[in-house]
Motif scaffolding. Structure first.
Motif, PDB file in Angstrom:
ATOM      1  N   VAL A 199       0.844  -1.200   0.000  1.00 58.40           N
ATOM      2  CA  VAL A 199       0.000   0.000   0.000  1.00 58.40           C
ATOM      3  C   VAL A 199       0.873   1.241   0.000  1.00 58.40           C
ATOM      4  N   GLU A 244      -2.618   3.175  -5.254  1.00 64.04           N
ATOM      5  CA  GLU A 244      -3.672   3.164  -6.273  1.00 64.04           C
ATOM      6  C   GLU A 244      -4.034   1.736  -6.684  1.00 64.04           C
ATOM      7  N   VAL A 245      -3.138   0.793  -6.366  1.00 65.19           N
ATOM      8  CA  VAL A 245      -3.313  -0.585  -6.817  1.00 65.19           C
ATOM      9  C   VAL A 245      -3.636  -1.533  -5.661  1.00 65.19           C
ATOM     10  N   PHE A 246      -3.119  -1.226  -4.475  1.00 66.02           N
ATOM     11  CA  PHE A 246      -3.307  -2.100  -3.320  1.00 66.02           C
ATOM     12  C   PHE A 246      -3.962  -1.375  -2.154  1.00 66.02           C
ATOM     13  N   ASP A 247      -4.709  -2.131  -1.372  1.00 67.42           N
ATOM     14  CA  ASP A 247      -5.295  -1.641  -0.127  1.00 67.42           C
ATOM     15  C   ASP A 247      -5.223  -2.790   0.870  1.00 67.42           C
ATOM     16  N   GLN A 248      -5.685  -2.524   2.087  1.00 66.49           N
ATOM     17  CA  GLN A 248      -5.709  -3.560   3.106  1.00 66.49           C
ATOM     18  C   GLN A 248      -7.099  -3.644   3.703  1.00 66.49           C
ATOM     19  N   ARG A 249      -7.524  -4.870   4.033  1.00 66.05           N
ATOM     20  CA  ARG A 249      -8.809  -5.063   4.693  1.00 66.05           C
ATOM     21  C   ARG A 249      -8.740  -4.457   6.089  1.00 66.05           C
ATOM     22  N   VAL A 307      -5.618  -6.245  -0.457  1.00 63.85           N
ATOM     23  CA  VAL A 307      -6.744  -6.256  -1.388  1.00 63.85           C
ATOM     24  C   VAL A 307      -6.239  -5.627  -2.686  1.00 63.85           C
ATOM     25  N   LEU A 308      -6.467  -6.290  -3.794  1.00 66.91           N
ATOM     26  CA  LEU A 308      -6.050  -5.785  -5.102  1.00 66.91           C
ATOM     27  C   LEU A 308      -7.135  -4.876  -5.661  1.00 66.91           C
ATOM     28  N   LEU A 309      -6.799  -3.625  -5.891  1.00 70.21           N
ATOM     29  CA  LEU A 309      -7.764  -2.655  -6.410  1.00 70.21           C
ATOM     30  C   LEU A 309      -7.789  -2.624  -7.935  1.00 70.21           C
ATOM     31  N   ASN A 310      -6.660  -2.940  -8.559  1.00 68.23           N
ATOM     32  CA  ASN A 310      -6.575  -2.870 -10.014  1.00 68.23           C
ATOM     33  C   ASN A 310      -5.600  -3.939 -10.505  1.00 68.23           C
TER      34      ASN A 310
END
Length: 64
Positions: free
Chosen positions: A17, A22-27, A34-37
């Motif tokens: 992150v 822009e591509v990764f997030d976390q639960r 979490v993969l955003l793109n």
């Protein structure tokens, strides 16, 4: 570029992150990636490569 993640490997360090928000997030509940793109644009490619390189669990795969 195609990005895949293995959530089972993720140790919730958050390095991905930091490198490519822009591509990764976390639960929220456990910090797992979490993969955003899965197919980020070319201008984000270097950040995604960096995220994969710094992942301590090697949970990110990048296919060029």
């Amino acid at each position: 570029m195609k990005v895949t993640i293995e959530q089972d490997k993720c140790v919730a360090s958050g390095q991905c992150v930091t490198a490519a928000m822009e591509v990764f997030d976390q639960r929220d509940e456990d910090g797992i990636v979490v993969l955003l793109n899965a197919e980020p644009p070319a201008d984000q490619a270097e950040d995604v490569r960096q995220a994969a390189a710094v992942c301590p669990a090697l949970a990110i795969a990048v296919e060029e």
